[in-house]
Design a protein around this motif. Structure first.
Motif, PDB file in Angstrom:
ATOM      1  N   LYS A 345      16.837  -3.516 -81.146  1.00  0.00           N
ATOM      2  CA  LYS A 345      17.675  -4.221 -80.175  1.00  0.00           C
ATOM      3  C   LYS A 345      18.579  -3.243 -79.427  1.00  0.00           C
ATOM      4  O   LYS A 345      18.735  -3.335 -78.197  1.00  0.00           O
ATOM      5  N   GLU A 346      19.150  -2.293 -80.142  1.00  0.00           N
ATOM      6  CA  GLU A 346      20.035  -1.303 -79.506  1.00  0.00           C
ATOM      7  C   GLU A 346      19.275  -0.472 -78.480  1.00  0.00           C
ATOM      8  O   GLU A 346      19.746  -0.250 -77.359  1.00  0.00           O
ATOM      9  N   ASN A 347      18.084  -0.005 -78.860  1.00  0.00           N
ATOM     10  CA  ASN A 347      17.311   0.845 -77.961  1.00  0.00           C
ATOM     11  C   ASN A 347      16.813   0.084 -76.737  1.00  0.00           C
ATOM     12  O   ASN A 347      16.833   0.594 -75.611  1.00  0.00           O
ATOM     13  N   LEU A 348      16.346  -1.151 -76.936  1.00  0.00           N
ATOM     14  CA  LEU A 348      15.860  -1.947 -75.815  1.00  0.00           C
ATOM     15  C   LEU A 348      17.002  -2.352 -74.887  1.00  0.00           C
ATOM     16  O   LEU A 348      16.830  -2.423 -73.668  1.00  0.00           O
ATOM     17  N   THR A 349      18.178  -2.615 -75.460  1.00  0.00           N
ATOM     18  CA  THR A 349      19.342  -2.940 -74.631  1.00  0.00           C
ATOM     19  C   THR A 349      19.726  -1.749 -73.754  1.00  0.00           C
ATOM     20  O   THR A 349      20.049  -1.906 -72.567  1.00  0.00           O
ATOM     21  N   ALA A 350      19.669  -0.549 -74.341  1.00  0.00           N
ATOM     22  CA  ALA A 350      19.977   0.667 -73.563  1.00  0.00           C
ATOM     23  C   ALA A 350      18.962   0.871 -72.448  1.00  0.00           C
ATOM     24  O   ALA A 350      19.319   1.231 -71.317  1.00  0.00           O
ATOM     25  N   ALA A 351      17.674   0.600 -72.760  1.00  0.00           N
ATOM     26  CA  ALA A 351      16.631   0.753 -71.738  1.00  0.00           C
ATOM     27  C   ALA A 351      16.841  -0.227 -70.596  1.00  0.00           C
ATOM     28  O   ALA A 351      16.730   0.128 -69.410  1.00  0.00           O
ATOM     29  N   GLY A 352      17.164  -1.461 -70.927  1.00  0.00           N
ATOM     30  CA  GLY A 352      17.419  -2.460 -69.892  1.00  0.00           C
ATOM     31  C   GLY A 352      18.640  -2.129 -69.071  1.00  0.00           C
ATOM     32  O   GLY A 352      18.675  -2.353 -67.852  1.00  0.00           O
TER      33      GLY A 352
END
Length: 396
Positions: A345-352
């Protein structure tokens, strides 16, 4: 260049540049006020598609994390009750060991059975009352539970937890002689001397599945006679000594009115119905009826029956231990799932964020530039509008 009144090219040029600058400033204001670089598909069509997909994944992972935490709660509820079930079984086993001593008279053994019956009722109550959000966990009605621990609709996004081993109702019935264990199957032994020390074959049929167990060559170690058996008790003792038999069945001796052994009672540990194929009636062992006057389950009326009960109880303790171990392993798995989901979730949030969010410093630079150009464009448009005033000098 001539002097025209109808067409002021300088003013038109200034107006066009001013309109473009004001449009850029409007977009900058929109991005600065919303904090988003993409406010509409026209801002970045490809980026919008990617960011929306990431947004769905992040939302799904958030809910999946809650699901995994609920799964931990479910397993903790079930495992906590199984811990008490195991404590009860240990107490019942202690009572069975106590009943195996012939220093107990009939009244003592009756008192032991009374406590065991009460503990069996408590097992039944635990099986019926242990639930999570209305779902009963230990009565055998829920053999497995599925938990959605991923954001997608594939098999890798679900965990299936097996609860078939955590069937406390079956355990209670096995101890008290309920519908699952029944009373066992009695086999009359017409001629004990016809029972040789060869292998015996027993079957257990439970849920439509038949399990066949073949013993090793049965040795008559009671009195040193290896050729044949001299009593029903000797034959029952030989069966108990066989590892394959004792892992699947328990055996006790049935007696006539005079107290002499006249047959054996075999109970399947899985609660199935028992059959025998070798030796058969031709050599003295004939199948009787499960409806014989037997109490079923654990019995403490004799030392031999108490020993058979210990074997039955041990199998139930082993089943509970296995079920608790499986629940504990799944609980650890869920805890790992929660950690993995948090990282994803942290990594995908950063990507978004990198795709969709506004770089406020960069956008402020653009806004300042557009603001200055707007002021300059407005001044230049005013100057361009005044540029054709010289025509009035010609008209005087």
């Amino acid at each position: 260049m001539g002097m025209q009144v109808n067409t002021n090219l300088a003013a038109n040029n200034s107006y066009r540049n001013l309109a473009a600058t004001q449009n850029d400033m409007s977009k900058s204001l929109e991005k600065l006020s919303s904090g988003l670089r993409i406010n509409r598909a026209a801002d970045d069509a490809a980026g919008l598609a990617i960011s929306e997909g990431l947004k769905s994944q992040v939302g799904g992972l958030t809910v999946a994390s809650r699901n995994a935490q609920d799964g931990i709660s479910v397993l903790q509820t079930a495992e906590g009750s199984l811990g008490e079930v195991q404590s009860i079984l240990q107490r019942v086993r202690d009572l069975a060991v106590q009943a195996g001593n012939d220093s107990n008279n009939a009244d003592s053994r009756t008192a032991i059975k009374t406590e065991v019956d009460a503990l069996g009722k408590e097992l039944t109550r635990i099986a019926g009352s242990t639930n999570f959000n209305g779902t009963k966990l230990l009565d055998g009605s829920a053999t497995s539970l599925k938990f959605q621990v991923g954001a997608n609709g594939d098999l890798n996004s679900q965990i299936d937890v097996n609860l078939s081993g955590a069937n406390v109702t079956a355990i209670a019935n096995a101890l008290t002689g309920g519908s699952i264990s029944a009373a066992g199957t009695s086999f009359a032994i017409a001629d004990i001397t016809a029972l040789t020390t060869g292998a015996a074959t027993f079957t257990s049929t439970s849920g439509g599945v038949t399990t066949t167990v073949v013993t090793a060559a049965l040795a008559d170690t009671a009195d040193g006679s290896a050729a044949s058996f001299q009593s029903v008790e000797e034959y029952a003792s030989a069966l108990r000594s066989d590892a394959s038999f004792s892992a699947n069945f328990s055996v006790s001796v049935s007696k006539d009115a005079n107290g002499a052994g006249n047959g054996i009672v075999v109970t399947a540990l899985d609660g199935g119905s028992v059959g025998v194929t070798s030796p058969d009636g031709a050599v003295g062992l004939a199948a009787g009826s499960a409806s014989a006057a037997l109490t079923g389950g654990v019995r403490f009326d004799t030392a031999a029956n108490a020993q058979a009960s210990i074997t039955l109880i041990d199998s139930q303790i082993k089943s509970v231990s296995t079920a608790r171990a499986e629940l504990g392993a799944n609980q650890n798995r869920f805890e790992s799932v929660v950690k993995t989901l948090a990282i994803s979730k942290e990594n995908l949030t950063a990507a978004g964020s990198r795709i969709r969010d506004t770089d406020m410093a960069e956008e402020m630079v653009k806004f300042t530039r557009s603001n200055i150009l707007t002021q300059a464009g407005t001044a230049m448009l005013a100057q361009a509008n005044q540029s054709n005033q010289g025509v009035l000098q010609l008209l005087r």
